[in-house]
Design an enzyme around this catalytic site. Structure first.
Site, PDB file in Angstrom:
ATOM      1  N   ASP A 286       0.870  -1.160   0.000  1.00  0.00           N
ATOM      2  CA  ASP A 286       0.000   0.000   0.000  1.00  0.00           C
ATOM      3  C   ASP A 286       0.916   1.222   0.000  1.00  0.00           C
ATOM      4  O   ASP A 286       2.120   1.129   0.243  1.00  0.00           O
ATOM      5  CB  ASP A 286      -0.964  -0.002   1.187  1.00  0.00           C
ATOM      6  CG  ASP A 286      -2.167   0.895   0.907  1.00  0.00           C
ATOM      7  OD1 ASP A 286      -2.100   1.704  -0.039  1.00  0.00           O
ATOM      8  OD2 ASP A 286      -3.171   0.809   1.630  1.00  0.00           O
TER       9      ASP A 286
HETATM   10  C1  BGC Z   1      -4.888   3.314  -0.032  1.00  0.00           C
HETATM   11  C2  BGC Z   1      -5.064   2.269  -1.102  1.00  0.00           C
HETATM   12  C3  BGC Z   1      -4.898   2.875  -2.466  1.00  0.00           C
HETATM   13  C4  BGC Z   1      -3.539   3.545  -2.541  1.00  0.00           C
HETATM   14  C5  BGC Z   1      -3.251   4.176  -3.877  1.00  0.00           C
HETATM   15  C6  BGC Z   1      -3.592   4.079  -0.237  1.00  0.00           C
HETATM   16  O1  BGC Z   1      -3.485   5.143   0.644  1.00  0.00           O
HETATM   17  O2  BGC Z   1      -4.894   2.699   1.225  1.00  0.00           O
HETATM   18  O3  BGC Z   1      -6.329   1.667  -0.959  1.00  0.00           O
HETATM   19  O4  BGC Z   1      -5.041   1.896  -3.443  1.00  0.00           O
HETATM   20  O5  BGC Z   1      -3.471   4.550  -1.551  1.00  0.00           O
HETATM   21  O6  BGC Z   1      -4.011   5.291  -4.094  1.00  0.00           O
END
Ligand code: BGC
Length: 727
Positions: A286
């Site tokens: 993530d």
């Molecule tokens: C979120 C994810 C997301 C990623 C990219 C993160 O902060 O938890 O769900 O896919 O950002 O935007």
């Protein structure tokens, strides 16, 4: 003559193929191409494939980083915030031309519930109990995205969530592992189809592996306490279903699970995902989850964070700048084995070959009219919105067949932007149909609409109350539209209470003074505490955040053109204090004691709840035999009759319970569901083919399945049927 020509062409092609490297030869199997390319790559080239940067300004306010405008030539991936094929092609061309081996980048983006055609939030989608429709919506999302330069979405989110204070409950499919598993598989199939290289499909990413939904007290990013038992029986099943459905990537989670952050957990990332489930795709972190291992107290610096994450099995670094900075050194120093590096690179390359990026690195340019809001896509949006809405209460006021004057009151009434929900990708306010617009279309000349906003979503301003009361008093009925802003849900959007702000409660009290019936319409990204609103309302419709086409379906339900068929995929507690409250709890030591002293211990609206304008009579629940054998399937049936005057779609939810087991199992577990249209007066016999190994067995804390002899119950509504499994 033609045969001669063909032969020459084939021979010519073969001769030419000899000159091209194996990895460039589309006729060779993917694995051969991967190995060939891998063998040509330097250490630095391999490392760069394992990094993802962003291109341009991020549209997720929670993830701050300087925009990167000049991408390294060997970079593996970017998060792409544009929807222009031209820009993608320009960037891709630069990277491919400047890189030694010409490896294309893969472009990712958060397409969560639609791209430009924004569908209802995922939590609402689950309330439709219609996985085929959800698959179709995902298919449209994939088509719009891929045609706009996005190859890969960070979706579906399949974190079982039982604390509605957590803003991200809106992104998943509710509280139940099985429902999450079914909607996960449907979504993955919709995104990926059978061939990722088809220019209208995109790669899926199961997230956030695993247990993110267990965030303590609904606070985002925090610690989670999950036993291995609960991990296996509650949090992992949707992931396993997603892998079985063919999901090609997985995203690791932010959360620390019982002491080990998910992004540095070899058990989850390697042992379970890659070894036991034989997943051959890759794991992306993530955003920032690798460097955050420092904040979580398991790494001293970025280099150690890279070591912990990479050796645990996390293949691609999303915006941590840990792998690009340290992975090559870690390999040279022998901290990261060469085989582990090669394994990760193989996985990333495999996806690129599967997506056909070596053959088609560029996105054909097309107009917005060719891509977005196509009639078929909008029909799905409307149908899905219709099926997700849940009628929670109806004291006879609905449908509004006789009303001549309808007061439409509340901050949601003319709202458009907030109906999009969190992560609305390229959704546009001006393309959203509001409740008011829907009512205008639905009622046309049949009824006069009086509008008063009444109040804002929060704050103290009661200046609009008098106007609201006047409108309610002048009307035959009020449609009171209350709810949440879209940014009260999603990432980093926890709330300490799931009741609406006091100002909205007060507005409801003022409106009820009119003495006229009140239909409460709720738009939210989570279950709400409506205990104080419920007594003021003659009917309640939960419309969720329906995306761009919610107004008309809602109006159709209010008018009686549509018979509501949504059922809750998550429990509505009576108060925030009841959380966590979910149907498949493990039994208590003293079932008749241990209740709250001042409040019922039952939820206000339970999982699976939802009313209709017709009535369904359930007949006898029957099995072919009362005993069930290992390795043999058994069909159980129940006839259901639509005994009312209106056609309707009924969802039959099939549960199983195992009252005596060596591991205490939940009081009941959903194992199957089916939704079906029943004409007025029609009877249909619903059935469930029980596979004992799949439906009656249970996992232990290390994922081993076992099936014990003894009595089981099949449960449908208030019907219960005993089945005995012999030794
Ligand atoms: C979120 C994810 C997301 C990623 C990219 C993160 O902060 O938890 O769900 O896919 O950002 O935007």
């Amino acid at each position: 003559m033609i045969a001669g020509l063909l032969l020459c062409t084939t021979l010519g092609a073969q001769a030419r193929k000899k000159d091209i490297p194996v990895y460039r030869d589309a006729s060779r199997p993917v694995e051969e191409r991967v190995e060939d390319l891998l063998a040509r790559m330097t250490l630095e080239e391999k490392v760069m494939q394992l990094n993802q940067y962003t291109l341009g300004r991020n549209d997720n306010a929670n993830n701050m980083a300087d925009p990167v405008n000049d991408l390294p030539a060997e970079l593996g991936s970017v998060i792409y915030f544009s929807m222009s094929a031209e820009l993608r092609n320009y960037v891709q061309k630069r990277v491919m031309e400047r890189s030694r081996l010409g490896i294309p980048m893969v472009f990712g983006h958060d397409v969560i519930h639609g791209f430009r055609t924004v569908y209802p939030i995922s939590l609402a989608q689950a309330c439709s109990w219609n996985p085929e429709l959800v698959r179709q919506a995902a298919e449209v999302a994939a088509q719009e995205s891929r045609m706009s330069g996005v190859d890969w979405t960070f979706s579906p989110m399949i974190d079982v969530a039982r604390d509605p204070r957590w803003g991200r409950v809106s992104e998943g499919y509710g509280e139940d592992p099985y429902a999450n598993a079914v909607f996960c598989a449907a979504t993955v199939k919709g995104y990926q189809g059978d061939d990722l290289a088809d220019g209208r499909r995109m790669a899926a990413c199961l997230k956030h592996f695993a247990g993110y939904g267990a965030s303590e007290a609904g606070r985002d990013y925090v610690y989670t306490e999950i036993s291995r038992q609960t991990l296996w029986d509650t949090y992992l099943p949707p992931y396993q279903a997603g892998i079985e459905a063919g999901a090609v990537t997985v995203m690791s989670c932010f959360n620390n699970i019982s002491g080990t952050p998910g992004s540095a957990d070899p058990y989850l990332l390697t042992e379970v995902l890659k070894k036991r489930w034989a997943h051959d795709g890759f794991v992306v972190s993530d955003w920032g989850a690798i460097e955050q291992l420092r904040a979580q107290g398991v790494a001293a610096d970025k280099k150690q964070a890279a070591d912990r994450a990479f050796n645990a099995g996390l293949d691609m670094d999303m915006m941590n700048r840990c792998y690009d900075a340290h992975l090559a050194d870690l390999v040279r120093e022998g901290v990261v084995p060469q085989e582990r590096l090669d394994d990760a690179v193989r996985r990333v390359l495999r996806l690129k070959f599967r997506l056909g990026l070596f053959e088609n690195p560029y996105t054909p340019e097309s107009s917005e009219e060719e891509r977005f809001l196509l009639p078929g896509s909008l029909r799905i949006a409307e149908q899905l919105a219709e099926e997700t809405m849940v009628l929670l209460k109806n004291e006879g006021v609905l449908p509004l067949r006789e009303a001549k004057k309808i007061a439409v009151i509340g901050p949601i009434a003319k709202e458009r932007w907030h109906l999009l929900g969190a992560w609305a990708s390229k959704g546009r306010t001006e393309e959203v149909e509001s409740v008011f617009m829907g009512l205008e279309k639905e009622f046309g000349e049949r009824a006069e609409l009086l509008y008063a906003r009444g109040c804002d979503f929060d704050g103290e301003d009661r200046a609009g109350f008098a106007e609201a009361l006047a409108a309610a008093t002048a009307a035959d009925v009020t449609v009171l539209c209350l709810g949440e802003k879209r940014n009260w849900s999603g990432e980093n959007a926890s709330r300490s209470t799931i009741a609406l702000p006091e100002i909205q409660q007060r507005l409801a009290e003022v409106v009820s003074k009119s003495g006229k019936p009140v239909v409460l319409v709720l738009s939210s990204g989570r279950p709400l505490d409506v205990s104080r609103l419920e007594p003021l309302s003659d009917a309640i419709v939960q419309m969720w955040q329906p995306g761009i086409r919610g107004g008309r379906p809602l109006a159709g339900i209010l008018a009686g053109r549509i018979n509501p068929s949504g059922r809750l995929a998550i429990t509505f507690p009576r108060s925030t204090g009841q959380i966590p409250i979910y149907y498949c709890r493990r039994p208590s030591a003293r079932p008749h004691q241990g209740k709250y002293q001042e409040l019922s211990s039952e939820p206000l609206y339970e999982f699976g709840y939802g009313l209709s304008y017709t009535t369904y009579d359930y007949g006898e629940l029957k099995a072919e035999t009362a005993s069930i054998e290992r390795g043999k399937k058994l069909t159980v049936t129940i006839p259901v009759t639509n005994s009312g005057a209106m056609d309707g779609a009924e969802t039959v939810l099939w549960y199983v319970s195992d009252p005596v087991c060596r591991i205490a199992r939940p009081v009941k577990e959903l194992k199957h569901f089916e939704k079906r249209m029943l004409r007025s007066g029609e009877t249909h016999t619903f059935s469930f083919e029980i596979d004992p190994e799949r439906d009656l067995s249970f996992v232990d804390g290390d994922g081993n399945r076992f099936l014990e002899a003894g009595d089981y119950y099949v449960i449908v509504k208030d019907r219960k049927l005993k089945l005995t499994l012999a030794e």
